[in-house]
Scaffold this motif. Structure first.
Motif, PDB file in Angstrom:
ATOM      1  N   MET A   1      87.485 -43.939  84.606  1.00 56.08           N
ATOM      2  CA  MET A   1      87.885 -43.641  83.228  1.00 56.08           C
ATOM      3  C   MET A   1      86.640 -43.569  82.354  1.00 56.08           C
ATOM      4  O   MET A   1      85.817 -44.476  82.365  1.00 56.08           O
ATOM      5  CB  MET A   1      88.812 -44.738  82.690  1.00 56.08           C
ATOM      6  CG  MET A   1      90.104 -44.870  83.462  1.00 56.08           C
ATOM      7  SD  MET A   1      91.113 -46.226  82.851  1.00 56.08           S
ATOM      8  CE  MET A   1      91.786 -45.480  81.387  1.00 56.08           C
ATOM      9  N   TYR A   2      86.517 -42.487  81.615  1.00 59.46           N
ATOM     10  CA  TYR A   2      85.414 -42.318  80.677  1.00 59.46           C
ATOM     11  C   TYR A   2      85.835 -41.291  79.642  1.00 59.46           C
ATOM     12  O   TYR A   2      86.726 -40.470  79.884  1.00 59.46           O
ATOM     13  CB  TYR A   2      84.125 -41.882  81.394  1.00 59.46           C
ATOM     14  CG  TYR A   2      84.324 -40.825  82.443  1.00 59.46           C
ATOM     15  CD1 TYR A   2      84.315 -39.474  82.113  1.00 59.46           C
ATOM     16  CD2 TYR A   2      84.548 -41.176  83.768  1.00 59.46           C
ATOM     17  CE1 TYR A   2      84.507 -38.503  83.086  1.00 59.46           C
ATOM     18  CE2 TYR A   2      84.741 -40.209  84.741  1.00 59.46           C
ATOM     19  CZ  TYR A   2      84.715 -38.872  84.394  1.00 59.46           C
ATOM     20  OH  TYR A   2      84.917 -37.916  85.351  1.00 59.46           O
ATOM     21  N   ASP A   3      85.221 -41.359  78.480  1.00 57.95           N
ATOM     22  CA  ASP A   3      85.560 -40.444  77.403  1.00 57.95           C
ATOM     23  C   ASP A   3      85.054 -39.037  77.711  1.00 57.95           C
ATOM     24  O   ASP A   3      83.960 -38.876  78.249  1.00 57.95           O
ATOM     25  CB  ASP A   3      84.929 -40.905  76.086  1.00 57.95           C
ATOM     26  CG  ASP A   3      85.508 -42.214  75.600  1.00 57.95           C
ATOM     27  OD1 ASP A   3      86.673 -42.500  75.919  1.00 57.95           O
ATOM     28  OD2 ASP A   3      84.784 -42.954  74.908  1.00 57.95           O
TER      29      ASP A   3
ATOM     30  N   THR B   1      79.553 -37.533  69.774  1.00 52.61           N
ATOM     31  CA  THR B   1      78.852 -38.821  69.907  1.00 52.61           C
ATOM     32  C   THR B   1      78.821 -39.364  71.333  1.00 52.61           C
ATOM     33  O   THR B   1      78.205 -40.389  71.582  1.00 52.61           O
ATOM     34  CB  THR B   1      79.503 -39.880  68.996  1.00 52.61           C
ATOM     35  OG1 THR B   1      80.869 -40.042  69.379  1.00 52.61           O
ATOM     36  CG2 THR B   1      79.417 -39.479  67.532  1.00 52.61           C
ATOM     37  N   THR B   2      79.497 -38.699  72.268  1.00 58.98           N
ATOM     38  CA  THR B   2      79.586 -39.185  73.643  1.00 58.98           C
ATOM     39  C   THR B   2      78.992 -38.158  74.603  1.00 58.98           C
ATOM     40  O   THR B   2      79.375 -36.992  74.571  1.00 58.98           O
ATOM     41  CB  THR B   2      81.054 -39.435  74.035  1.00 58.98           C
ATOM     42  OG1 THR B   2      81.623 -40.366  73.130  1.00 58.98           O
ATOM     43  CG2 THR B   2      81.167 -39.984  75.438  1.00 58.98           C
TER      44      THR B   2
ATOM     45  N   ASN C   1      85.380 -34.403  87.301  1.00 57.93           N
ATOM     46  CA  ASN C   1      84.548 -33.676  86.341  1.00 57.93           C
ATOM     47  C   ASN C   1      84.565 -34.359  84.975  1.00 57.93           C
ATOM     48  O   ASN C   1      85.182 -35.414  84.805  1.00 57.93           O
ATOM     49  CB  ASN C   1      84.975 -32.206  86.262  1.00 57.93           C
ATOM     50  CG  ASN C   1      86.344 -32.012  85.640  1.00 57.93           C
ATOM     51  OD1 ASN C   1      86.772 -32.755  84.759  1.00 57.93           O
ATOM     52  ND2 ASN C   1      87.056 -30.996  86.108  1.00 57.93           N
ATOM     53  N   VAL C   2      83.906 -33.754  83.997  1.00 57.80           N
ATOM     54  CA  VAL C   2      83.737 -34.390  82.691  1.00 57.80           C
ATOM     55  C   VAL C   2      85.049 -34.638  81.961  1.00 57.80           C
ATOM     56  O   VAL C   2      85.125 -35.534  81.126  1.00 57.80           O
ATOM     57  CB  VAL C   2      82.766 -33.593  81.776  1.00 57.80           C
ATOM     58  CG1 VAL C   2      81.383 -33.549  82.382  1.00 57.80           C
ATOM     59  CG2 VAL C   2      83.271 -32.191  81.502  1.00 57.80           C
ATOM     60  N   MET C   3      86.089 -33.885  82.260  1.00 54.64           N
ATOM     61  CA  MET C   3      87.363 -34.062  81.575  1.00 54.64           C
ATOM     62  C   MET C   3      88.338 -34.957  82.339  1.00 54.64           C
ATOM     63  O   MET C   3      89.259 -35.508  81.768  1.00 54.64           O
ATOM     64  CB  MET C   3      88.025 -32.700  81.326  1.00 54.64           C
ATOM     65  CG  MET C   3      87.205 -31.785  80.425  1.00 54.64           C
ATOM     66  SD  MET C   3      86.738 -32.520  78.838  1.00 54.64           S
ATOM     67  CE  MET C   3      88.318 -32.590  78.035  1.00 54.64           C
ATOM     68  N   GLN C   4      88.149 -35.132  83.645  1.00 59.26           N
ATOM     69  CA  GLN C   4      89.113 -35.880  84.453  1.00 59.26           C
ATOM     70  C   GLN C   4      89.118 -37.378  84.190  1.00 59.26           C
ATOM     71  O   GLN C   4      90.063 -38.054  84.557  1.00 59.26           O
ATOM     72  CB  GLN C   4      88.865 -35.606  85.939  1.00 59.26           C
ATOM     73  CG  GLN C   4      89.323 -34.226  86.350  1.00 59.26           C
ATOM     74  CD  GLN C   4      88.981 -33.933  87.779  1.00 59.26           C
ATOM     75  OE1 GLN C   4      87.828 -33.746  88.124  1.00 59.26           O
ATOM     76  NE2 GLN C   4      89.998 -33.888  88.623  1.00 59.26           N
TER      77      GLN C   4
END
Length: 127
Positions: A42-44, A49-50, A77-80
């Motif tokens: 889990m990540y933004d 800002t991220t 990936n960056v959205m998953q």
């Protein structure tokens, strides 16, 4: 068994604590059911800002140490990582090497967002 903390849970918590302390902005990694060895990343998602984050599984220890992403497999990936995150189930009892591969692997190179998982559960198969 509910309510008891296993040694595997404590090891995972220690690894995750080190990852959080190493990152400039704390990210959250949730480990699921230890019997199935399900990892939830889990990540933004990237915004003003991220920085973008992704999860790559490295081919071997040498690639992990050198942050060589050429043969790495994109796991998330960056959205998953947004929302409820991306689940990854470890199916083999062998070391798994994970790194953030964004921006040329800078987080990996800085030793921040990289970790090794060595499942010992009977729920995973040997190679």
């Amino acid at each position: 068994m509910e309510g008891r903390i296993s040694s595997a849970t404590l090891v995972v918590a220690a690894v995750l604590a080190m990852l959080v302390l190493a990152a400039a902005r704390a990210e959250r990694f949730v480990v699921g059911d230890a019997a199935r060895w399900t990892w939830v990343f889990m990540y933004d998602p990237p915004n003003a800002t991220t920085h973008a984050h992704s999860v790559y599984m490295m081919r071997n220890a040498a690639d992990y140490q050198s942050c060589n992403l050429k043969a790495a497999k994109l796991v998330a990936n960056v959205m998953q990582g947004a929302g409820s995150g991306y689940e990854f189930v470890l199916r083999k009892r062998k070391p798994h090497y994970f790194v953030c591969g964004e921006r040329g692997g800078i987080h990996c190179t800085m030793g921040q967002m990289k970790f090794i998982v060595k499942p010992k559960s009977s729920a995973c198969r040997d190679d």
